[in-house]
Design a protein around this motif. Structure first.
Motif: not given
Lengths: 111, 238
Positions: A4, A7-16, A18-20, B46, B53-54, B73, B77, B80, B84
């Motif tokens: 992984i 930067s993909i991991l960072l994007a996923i966590i950031g998106c996680g 703002v989704t949460w 991924s 996570i999302v 990024i 974000v 997204t 949402n």
């Protein structure tokens, strides 16, 4: 295959995050404040409007320094998808018909 | 306490049973999402991590698309977040119902809220059922696990299927938006046909016009706010 990119991991966590937040904040607010009817009325249109905007976005092709044009392929695939969506009221059938229609359009090589 | 809940809305297992009609929907979109992710060059890890996570169908398609196009990024974000924001409204109406539930449990309910689980939950509320925390967990956790497994399956299939674009799978996201719009407008379209069409048309026209001057993500936000404003204004006349 299982690596992984950072930067993909960072994007996923950031998106996680703002989704949460939108999912849980109302539960915290609801224990403390009540929204005015006016605000509730305005917000009640958000789902309809943002989904419409996202759908229309998929039909547009933005060209730099030129007029925005229409994605004919997507527009054409949308017609049977909309009809089936209204008839079945089922997310699953709408998705299946949409994907099959798009597959057919590309198989025939219409564009 | 237990006895005050409606029959069939008490146990975790009851919640699982309530989730079953929506499972096929999660599986279909989840597999498509996994295939699109894998074929876009994301690793299986991924794809699965994104689901864990999302946990949002439309956001995951968008995140994948933007990652592939090399968007920054911050833009991913922010987009997204916009996509949402609708969960904010859903959670607000659910929160009203669970006002007496402890904060920690409420956050647990909100964390796993989806369009589909919201639909099932609100149908129960509409029928004036008293649902238990365990029932909501049965509903939510089943959906969560099904989603993760479906995207994993899709990501594995992504290696076998060479070109999902030729199969039209990339169109699954657009089709899902169409489906979600129809579910959203079904009732308003019956009660306030003209006003609803006007709101949607104003969103479409402003998005088209704004796309010439703003980035497409900002255009989506501005067009949404314009639509909400027109909606709230026309609502006053009724």
């Amino acid at each position: 295959m299982t690596n992984i990119n950072f930067s993909i991991l960072l994007a996923i966590i950031g998106c996680g995050i703002v989704t949460w937040l939108p999912r849980i904040l109302p539960f915290i607010f609801s224990k403390k404040v009540t929204f005015s009817d006016k605000a509730k009325q305005f917000m009640s249109y958000i789902p309809m409007c943002i989904l419409t905007a996202l759908f229309i976005q998929s039909l547009l092709v933005v060209n730099e320094n030129k007029m925005t044009t229409i994605n004919i392929e997507n527009l054409l695939a949308s017609l049977p998808t909309i009809i089936v969506g209204f008839i079945t009221k089922s997310l699953m059938w709408t998705v299946i018909v949409g994907v099959v229609t798009m597959g057919l359009i590309r198989y025939i090589g219409l564009f | 306490m237990e006895s005050s809940y409606s029959k069939g809305y008490v146990t975790f297992k009851d919640g699982f049973i309530a989730c079953v009609p929506t499972i096929l929907g999660y599986v279909g979109i989840g597999i498509a999402c996994g295939i699109v992710g894998k074929s876009s060059g994301l690793s299986i890890l991924s794809v699965v991590l994104m689901s864990v996570i999302v946990y949002g169908g439309s956001s995951q398609f968008i995140i994948t698309g933007m990652l592939v196009s090399g968007a920054p990024i911050s833009a991913i974000v922010f987009t997204t977040f916009l996509v949402n924001l609708r969960h904010f409204l859903m959670s607000m109406s659910v929160a009203e119902y669970f006002k007496e539930t402890s904060l920690l449990k409420s956050i647990g309910i909100g964390t796993l809220l989806t369009d589909e689980s919201y639909g099932v939950l609100m149908t129960a509320v509409l029928k004036e059922k008293q649902v238990s925390f365990s029932w909501v967990n049965g509903l939510n956790i089943t959906a969560y696990l099904v989603w993760i497994l479906s995207t994993l399956l899709g990501a594995i299939l992504g290696n076998v299927i060479p070109d999902p674009q030729s199969l039209g799978l990339d169109y699954a996201l657009v089709a899902m938006f169409i489906g979600l719009i129809i579910l959203q407008i079904e009732y308003p379209l019956k009660v306030r046909t003209k006003a609803t069409l006007m709101v949607m048309l104003s969103v479409a026209i402003s998005l088209y016009l704004l796309s010439h001057v703003l980035s497409i993500e900002l255009s989506v936000l501005a067009a949404t706010l314009i639509g909400c404003m027109i909606g709230a204004m026309t609502d006053d006349k009724h």
